[in-house]
Design a protein around this motif. Structure first.
Motif, PDB file in Angstrom:
ATOM      1  N   SER A 145     -37.972  35.750   9.410  1.00  0.00           N
ATOM      2  CA  SER A 145     -37.324  35.604  10.706  1.00  0.00           C
ATOM      3  C   SER A 145     -36.311  34.469  10.687  1.00  0.00           C
ATOM      4  O   SER A 145     -35.222  34.592  11.260  1.00  0.00           O
ATOM      5  CB  SER A 145     -38.377  35.351  11.783  1.00  0.00           C
TER       6      SER A 145
ATOM      7  N   SER B 188     -39.155  37.955  16.625  1.00  0.00           N
ATOM      8  CA  SER B 188     -39.232  39.289  16.012  1.00  0.00           C
ATOM      9  C   SER B 188     -39.957  40.299  16.886  1.00  0.00           C
ATOM     10  O   SER B 188     -40.145  41.441  16.471  1.00  0.00           O
ATOM     11  CB  SER B 188     -39.944  39.200  14.655  1.00  0.00           C
TER      12      SER B 188
ATOM     13  N   ASP C 178     -41.106  43.147  19.341  1.00  0.00           N
ATOM     14  CA  ASP C 178     -40.559  44.420  19.822  1.00  0.00           C
ATOM     15  C   ASP C 178     -41.752  45.282  20.244  1.00  0.00           C
ATOM     16  O   ASP C 178     -42.260  46.094  19.471  1.00  0.00           O
ATOM     17  CB  ASP C 178     -39.758  45.119  18.723  1.00  0.00           C
TER      18      ASP C 178
ATOM     19  N   GLN D 220     -42.189  48.930  19.457  1.00  0.00           N
ATOM     20  CA  GLN D 220     -42.459  49.270  18.057  1.00  0.00           C
ATOM     21  C   GLN D 220     -43.790  48.696  17.584  1.00  0.00           C
ATOM     22  O   GLN D 220     -44.086  48.686  16.390  1.00  0.00           O
ATOM     23  CB  GLN D 220     -41.332  48.729  17.166  1.00  0.00           C
TER      24      GLN D 220
ATOM     25  N   ARG E 104     -44.779  45.580  17.725  1.00  0.00           N
ATOM     26  CA  ARG E 104     -44.665  44.213  17.191  1.00  0.00           C
ATOM     27  C   ARG E 104     -44.748  43.252  18.372  1.00  0.00           C
ATOM     28  O   ARG E 104     -43.801  43.120  19.151  1.00  0.00           O
ATOM     29  CB  ARG E 104     -43.338  44.042  16.446  1.00  0.00           C
TER      30      ARG E 104
ATOM     31  N   SER F  19     -45.554  39.468  20.197  1.00  0.00           N
ATOM     32  CA  SER F  19     -45.421  38.035  19.946  1.00  0.00           C
ATOM     33  C   SER F  19     -46.781  37.344  19.974  1.00  0.00           C
ATOM     34  O   SER F  19     -47.669  37.714  20.757  1.00  0.00           O
ATOM     35  CB  SER F  19     -44.512  37.409  20.997  1.00  0.00           C
TER      36      SER F  19
END
Length: 305
Positions: free
Chosen positions: A158, A258, A260, A263, A265, A267
């Motif tokens: 990242s 990063s 999302d 999708q 993903r 945090s």
């Protein structure tokens, strides 16, 4: 914003002195480039000469603004802004950078392009405004830099992505927008020039994103994704919803940059991410969702790729 609202602490004073030192080092180089461009024929119509002369004027205004601020302000003890006070200061700083400063800089630029000396009385007001604005902006920036900032967790990947984006914005996008502004200026009256105003807005957004990335990288705590016996950033987690007939979900816990959710993903700072950190396979966790509901998940599997 009245000058009295600019606060000078010992730490922000030090940062201003460092910036003043940097500008004084840069100035001779710009002055030399200006003199070199001036020696070319028809300097009054020499775009390179006008560009360097404009740059030199802006540096002089910044130097004068910081010098005036350092002389006029009494140094106070450490100042800690409230979240609301910090937000208001950031909003005012953004307004000065993107609205007020470009207007005054444009007035100065036009005067220089006409070959008018800045000492003329009609330009003195604009020059004083430019010096004052630079003083306010420098003081506010220095104060914001002294505020305690939370760490930002970033993976190595990242951090690399942010550095690449920052490089692209500084080198490619800045040059593209600067060229768009240059072309738009040729269309005439800037007050009714849509292309120019749109390019200026795009430039302000770009500068905001650059400042945002710089702030993230400055506060970054870089971590390596490695195999662990518990959930941490980088873990792929399979959850069973114990509150809803055993429905399964798969998430990858990532840094905030990063994330999302669409999708899968999420945090590590999200409600689910916070509830899962440091937990182990087989444990149950309660997650309070933003809508107020509480959901119970059982951790079925943890893996790291």
């Amino acid at each position: 914003m009245p000058k009295d609202e600019v606060i000078l602490t010992a730490e922000s004073k030090k940062k201003l002195e460092e910036e003043l030192h940097r500008l004084r080092i840069v100035r001779p180089r710009v002055e030399k480039a200006t003199q070199k461009a001036r020696s070319s024929r028809a300097s009054s119509k020499n775009s390179e000469y006008q560009k360097e002369r404009h740059q030199l004027a802006l540096i002089d205004a910044k130097i004068a603004g910081i010098e005036a601020l350092l002389k006029s302000k009494q140094v106070e003890d450490e100042v800690v802004l409230t979240p609301e006070g910090k937000k208001k200061l950031e909003e005012e700083l953004l307004r000065l950078r993107t609205v007020e400063l470009p207007k005054v800089e444009e007035t100065i630029r036009q005067a220089l392009e006409r070959g008018d000396p800045l000492e003329n009385p009609e330009h003195q007001q604009a020059w004083q405004q430019l010096v004052s604005l630079n003083a306010q902006i420098a003081g506010m920036e220095a104060l914001l830099k002294t505020q305690v900032k939370d760490e930002v967790i970033l993976t190595v990947e990242s951090k690399k992505q942010l550095e690449e984006e920052l490089h692209r914005l500084r080198t490619v996008e800045r040059a593209r927008i600067a060229e768009t502004i240059r072309k738009a200026r040729a269309y005439g009256d800037l007050s009714e020039n849509f292309e120019y105003q749109a390019a200026r807005r795009e430039q302000a957004i770009l500068n905001g994103r650059i400042a945002e990335i710089e702030a993230i990288l400055e506060r970054a705590k870089v971590i390596e994704v490695e195999q662990k016996g518990w959930i941490d950033v980088g873990a792929k987690v399979t959850l069973i919803n114990a509150s809803d007939k055993g429905q399964r979900f798969e998430y990858v816990i990532v840094d905030a940059n990063s994330a999302d959710p669409l999708q899968g993903r999420i945090s590590h700072n999200s409600p689910i991410g916070q509830a899962l950190l440091k937990r182990k396979q087989g444990e149950q966790v309660e997650v309070r969702l933003p809508n107020g509901r509480t959901v119970v998940y059982m951790i079925e599997e943890i893996s790291y790729s």
